[in-house]
Scaffold this motif. Structure first.
Motif, short mmCIF file in Angstrom:
data_model
loop_
_atom_site.label_atom_id
_atom_site.label_comp_id
_atom_site.label_asym_id
_atom_site.label_seq_id
_atom_site.Cartn_x
_atom_site.Cartn_y
_atom_site.Cartn_z
N ASP A 548 0.82 -1.22 0.00
CA ASP A 548 0.00 0.00 0.00
C ASP A 548 0.85 1.26 0.00
O ASP A 548 0.38 2.33 -0.41
CB ASP A 548 -0.94 0.01 1.21
N SER A 549 2.09 1.17 0.47
CA SER A 549 2.96 2.36 0.52
C SER A 549 3.58 2.69 -0.84
O SER A 549 4.19 3.75 -1.00
CB SER A 549 4.08 2.14 1.55
N CYS A 550 3.43 1.81 -1.84
CA CYS A 550 4.00 2.03 -3.17
C CYS A 550 3.04 2.85 -4.03
O CYS A 550 1.82 2.84 -3.81
CB CYS A 550 4.29 0.70 -3.87
N ASP A 551 3.59 3.56 -5.04
CA ASP A 551 2.72 4.28 -5.96
C ASP A 551 2.16 3.31 -7.00
O ASP A 551 2.48 2.11 -6.99
CB ASP A 551 3.46 5.45 -6.63
N GLY A 552 1.34 3.83 -7.93
CA GLY A 552 0.63 2.97 -8.87
C GLY A 552 1.54 2.13 -9.74
O GLY A 552 1.35 0.91 -9.88
N ALA A 592 13.82 -2.02 -16.55
CA ALA A 592 14.87 -2.53 -15.67
C ALA A 592 15.07 -1.65 -14.45
O ALA A 592 15.22 -2.13 -13.33
CB ALA A 592 16.18 -2.67 -16.45
N ALA A 593 15.07 -0.32 -14.66
CA ALA A 593 15.32 0.59 -13.54
C ALA A 593 14.26 0.45 -12.46
O ALA A 593 14.57 0.41 -11.27
CB ALA A 593 15.37 2.04 -14.04
N ARG A 594 12.97 0.33 -12.87
CA ARG A 594 11.92 0.22 -11.87
C ARG A 594 11.94 -1.15 -11.20
O ARG A 594 11.72 -1.27 -9.99
CB ARG A 594 10.54 0.48 -12.48
N VAL A 595 12.18 -2.20 -11.98
CA VAL A 595 12.25 -3.55 -11.39
C VAL A 595 13.33 -3.59 -10.31
O VAL A 595 13.10 -4.10 -9.20
CB VAL A 595 12.55 -4.61 -12.48
N ARG A 596 14.51 -3.05 -10.62
CA ARG A 596 15.59 -3.05 -9.63
C ARG A 596 15.24 -2.18 -8.42
O ARG A 596 15.54 -2.55 -7.27
CB ARG A 596 16.89 -2.58 -10.27
N ALA A 597 14.60 -1.04 -8.65
CA ALA A 597 14.22 -0.15 -7.54
C ALA A 597 13.20 -0.83 -6.63
O ALA A 597 13.30 -0.75 -5.39
CB ALA A 597 13.67 1.16 -8.09
N VAL A 598 12.22 -1.50 -7.22
CA VAL A 598 11.19 -2.19 -6.42
C VAL A 598 11.82 -3.34 -5.63
O VAL A 598 11.51 -3.55 -4.45
CB VAL A 598 10.06 -2.70 -7.33
#
Length: 995
Positions: A548-552, A592-598
């Protein structure tokens, strides 16, 4: 009952890379079989350990020749005496070699095996022959090496001799085309760890564990692993390990609660006055770390996230050093602790500034330390030499932050050179200890980094998960220190829930802290644990909070990652599935950038839902790859949100997995054409890709696999195009008397004789239906036959998906609304072509000529336009999201309202281009050529994503929302592609009006 076991673990190789796990693998198997299986053990290579009273062990250094291993196998299965053992077991851990050209296909590599001449190893076909000749009734073969599945090609080969009087068990660590892995999160290789766990006698108390039990356990344990074991049993069950009797349980004394919580929740145990009192379960590892510090000046502490690296470093090693009991005088050493964070050099300087004193004094001391470190290694050397302490222990915790937090490559390089240079010059006075996640070891080895790479390889210590006894200590002994009692049944329940879960320590501490807060008197109760829902209920609540703390966008990627980490059960429960990190990337939906950040967020010290680690291939090139796993299998079974995702998409996930599995097989077979999809399977896969791209996107590897499959299919249609050229000229017949499908069916099955003609020359004499026939054939042809299509008018919405039009001449061609997704248009001539609303998603237009082409509202999302000529082209409202426009010529191009968000415009020529209302990232325009100032600062500048609208928008509460939405949509159609999007923006602002 005579039972012999030949245990082979080869670390040393002459022509192949040395290994680290096989000797440990072999010795662990030898001890398990010898102590609990009543086997007589032969070890190769064998070493007598003098420190253990000349106890034999598997040597980690001695070589094993082909002749030596061959003779040992003959002695085991074909003994010269008539008294052959009733049971013979052969276990091998080491390199495996695949020979695609030879008859034998697979070989076990001995120390003298040359991969250029595979026959210098032990042929698996020879081993099959040996087993067929052997009179041993019960034969067991366990192979932990690459390509070991070659032994079990088919039932006949896997059961040589096919005798009903023989019982056999074959377990190979991987299929014939797969690599086997050493796991940095375990002391043993992947298969061997499963064998050891499966052979644990306490797993099935009261009876023998046999080969049937073991194979069932290995298959279950390695579901979703990075390699697929190949297991086969024949005949009756073979006993392997005997029952284990549990020790009598000690009665717990009823203590008096002192009100102190001995558990840390999600925090680590620190090196303060209190935490070490409650830190248990790591005695063996702490002793190993102390020995490393005593004998060396560098150590890399490596482990999966959630394995307790920071705790063992701080409350374990540093605390023991400060006591001075295990190493004389270590209590007088200076111990400095830091983390790299965003500015590692700045934090390194702060580590040398003592606590206490005024703020001004500290600021002055920090300035002096930072000034010295500007000199690099020499400055750090001076800081070390200036200390009055006999030795300085410099500890850098969470070392991976050098790569994840520090974005300045120059500062990162400076940091490495400073540390390594000073370490070399200060001798034993400086001891450097780094602690990092296992999946970042590969990053440290990418470059030399001033000698860091070699030191990490030579002085790496792994932090492994706690075993059952260590877990029991971690639960019960802190409670004893705090005068608490833990119900015995509670301990058993927790151990059952958490055993074998990587990265589970923070979750365990989190649950124990909850139990302490709800304790009854001074007792932690099983009933309370069950009320909480156990580890499962605690985890469900925690996971939902993090989600729930993550954005869409992040939530969509979280959902994608966890669905991929779930192994779907077939009549059984769903389980965990370890995945290579790069296989989770699916551009553009999950970049890739978002996958690694998540993944960073989910595996962080605060969250601990995922575990990241690294595996090393046992193959010749010792490939290293990062992997991702769930921190606890309870997430798969009891996180209600994830259960809903899985149940909603179960059938679609199965279809996705089949496509992904086919892609993995294709990749494992060196991308052989024979493994590409064809016919109905390809059609269904392409339909899945198109329909599920937003919810269940395929990985980049699978997308590449499908593109190759489509191109291979199109090559087949070349036969049709070429065979048309063999027909006599169509003179006496008008083409309208032919239906195109009939023409195709008459040609189907004829032999190919390719005179290398073109579709244009074929259809020149075909009268009125020339355009229709060309459109039909081009769907099935490739560029060699489609060169001359100038002035061609294709039917609207023509489907040219994945067609090869390399160097094709399409000047002045009409391709309105045509589907050219994944098409190959490299060097094609599309000058003056009409491509209004055409779909060119992921098309390749490398060096294509699009001079004055009309691409009004065309989709060029992710297209490759490397060095393409778009001089004077019309790209009004075109979608160029993430397109590669490196060095593209966009001189005078009309880019009105075009979407260039994340497009690569490096060295592109945008001189005199119309950028009115075009959307860019602020960084997109930095390296473009000849971009005039008035294009950026004139009356109608481009829109930068996430920036305010131009200055002619002002605040007014009275403006009508519908009218303003219509104005925004008309003026900025790329940014507000619908009235709803404009209204949503206005509702957020509620104050925007036109001047």
């Amino acid at each position: 009952m005579s039972r012999d076991a030949l245990i082979v673990g080869i670390n040393s190789y002459q022509y192949l890379n040395p290994l680290t796990a096989p000797a440990k693998d072999g010795e662990a198997i030898a001890q398990r079989l010898g102590q609990t299986g009543e086997f007589k053990i032969w070890r190769i290579p064998e070493h007598l350990d003098r420190t253990q009273g000349n106890r034999p062990t598997v040597s980690s250094k001695q070589p094993v020749s082909q002749q030596q291993l061959k003779q040992a196998l003959k002695r085991l299965f074909l003994p010269e005496s008539n008294q052959a053992p009733e049971t013979a077991l052969f276990y091998f851990s080491g390199h495996g070699i695949r020979d695609d050209e030879g008859f034998d296909q697979g070989y076990l590599a001995t120390s003298d095996t040359d991969p250029k001449h595979p026959s210098t190893g032990i042929s698996l076909r020879w081993l099959q022959w040996l087993l067929s000749e052997s009179q041993v009734k019960q034969q067991i073969i366990w192979l932990d090496c690459c390509h070991s599945g070659s032994l079990i090609v088919n039932v006949g080969a896997a059961n040589p001799g096919n005798s009903d009087s023989r019982d056999r068990c074959f377990i190979a660590s991987s299929r014939d085309f797969e690599t086997s892995w050493e796991d940095l999160n375990s002391e043993y290789s992947v298969l061997t760890k499963a064998l050891l766990d499966g052979l644990e006698p306490s797993r099935l108390p009261g009876r023998w564990i046999n080969n049937l039990d073991l194979v069932a356990y290995v298959n279950q344990a390695l579901q979703g692993e990075l390699q697929t074991p190949v297991c086969t049993n024949f005949g009756e069950a073979i006993k392997l390990t005997r029952p284990w009797q549990a020790e009598a349980k000690e009665k717990l004394k009823k203590p008096v609660d002192n009100g102190i919580c001995p558990y840390k929740g999600l925090e680590f145990f620190d090196c303060n006055g209190e935490d070490p009192k409650y830190f248990f379960g790591r005695e063996k590892l702490i002793g190993q770390l102390l020995d490393q510090v005593r004998t060396g000046n560098f150590m890399a502490l490596v482990g999966a996230s959630g394995n307790g690296k920071s705790s063992v470093l701080r409350a374990g090693l540093i605390h023991r050093l400060s006591q001075g009991r295990r190493i004389a005088g270590s209590d007088r050493w200076q111990i400095l602790i830091t983390r790299p964070d965003v500015h590692p050099m700045q934090n390194l300087a702060a580590a040398f500034v003592p606590e206490g004193g005024s703020q001004l004094d500290r600021a002055e001391a920090l300035g002096r330390a930072a000034g010295l470190l500007k000199e690099g290694a020499a400055g750090l050397q001076r800081l070390v030499q200036a200390s009055r302490a006999e030795r300085i222990i410099l500890v850098i915790d969470q070392f991976e932050e050098v790569f994840t937090r520090c974005n300045n490559a120059e500062e990162r390089e400076q940091f490495f050179n400073c540390l390594m240079g000073a370490l070399q010059e200060t001798g034993e006075k400086l001891c450097l200890i780094i602690a990092m996640r296992a999946d970042f070891v590969g990053k440290c080895l990418e470059q030399d980094y001033g000698g860091l790479a070699q030191r990490v390889q030579d002085h790496m210590v792994s932090v492994l998960p706690l075993n059952s006894e260590e877990l029991k200590e971690a639960i019960c002994k802190p409670a004893e220190q705090a005068n608490l009692m833990v119900e015995a049944a509670l301990v058993t329940e927790i151990l059952d829930d958490i055993q074998g879960a990587p990265g589970s320590l923070p979750l365990l501490q989190y649950t124990l802290k909850e139990l302490w807060q709800r304790r009854q008197g001074s007792t932690l109760m099983l009933a309370t644990y069950q009320e909480l829902g156990g580890i499962n209920g605690t985890l469900d609540q925690r996971a939902t909070e993090i989600y729930d703390s993550c954005d869409g966008d992040q939530q969509r990627t979280v959902r994608h990652i966890f669905q991929q980490l779930t192994q779907l059960g077939e009549g059984t429960e769903d389980t965990r599935r370890r995945v290579f990190l790069d296989n989770l990337v699916s551009e553009p939906l999950h970049p890739a950038a978002r996958v690694r950040a998540v993944i960073e967020t989910l595996s962080s010290q605060e969250n601990r839902l995922l575990v990241t680690s690294e595996v090393i291939g046992k193959g010749e090139n010792k490939e290293r790859r990062a992997i991702v796993d769930v921190a606890h299998e309870a997430l798969i079974r009891h996180w209600r949100l994830l259960r809903r995702w899985i149940e909603d998409n179960r059938d679609l996930l199965r279809q996705q997995r089949r496509i992904e599995a086919s892609a993995v097989s294709w990749q494992g077979q060196n991308r052989a054409k024979g493994y590409l999809l064809q016919g109905f399977l390809l059609k269904e896969a392409l339909r899945f890709q198109k329909q599920q791209s937003e919810i269940l996107p395929l990985s980049d590897v699978a997308c590449s696999f499908l593109r190759k499959s489509v191109r291979q299919r199109n090559l087949g249609w070349l036969k049709i195009a070429s065979l048309l050229l063999l027909l006599p000229p169509i003179v006496d017949y008008s083409l309208h008397q032919w239906k195109i499908d009939q023409l195709y069916s008459k040609l189907n099955g004829a032999e190919r004789n390719d005179p290398r003609g073109s579709v244009n020359s074929l259809t020149k004499d075909c009268g009125k239906r020339r355009g229709a026939l060309t459109s039909y054939l081009i769907e099935r042809a490739t560029g060699e036959y489609c060169r001359s299509l100038a002035n061609e008018r294709f039917t609207p919405e023509a489907n040219l998906d994945s067609v090869n039009l390399y160097r094709a001449n399409l000047s002045f061609a009409t391709l309105d609304r045509a589907n050219l997704s994944f098409a190959t248009l490299d060097r094609a001539n599309l000058s003056f072509a009409t491509l209004d609303s055409a779909n060119l998603y992921s098309a390749t237009l490398d060096r294509a000529n699009l001079y004055s082409a009309n691409l009004d509202r065309a989709t060029l999302d992710s297209a490759n336009l490397y060095r393409a000529t778009l001089d004077s082209a019309t790209l009004d409202s075109a979608n160029l999201y993430s397109a590669n426009l490196y060095s593209a010529n966009l001189y005078s191009a009309n880019l009105y309202s075009a979407n260039l968000y994340r497009a690569n415009l490096d060295s592109a020529n945008l001189y005199r281009a119309n950028l009115y209302s075009a959307i860019f990232l602020a960084t997109d325009l930095r390296t473009t050529q000849k971009l005039t100032t008035n294009q950026l600062e004139g009356k109608n500048p481009p829109l930068l994503c996430n920036s305010p609208l131009p200055a002619d928008i002002k605040i007014d509460q009275d403006r009508d929302c519908d009218q303003l939405a219509d104005i925004l949509h008309q003026r900025y159609p790329a940014r507000f592609n619908s009235l709803e999007a404009a209204e949503e923006y206005i509702n957020e602002k509620r104050q925007i009006t036109w001047e």
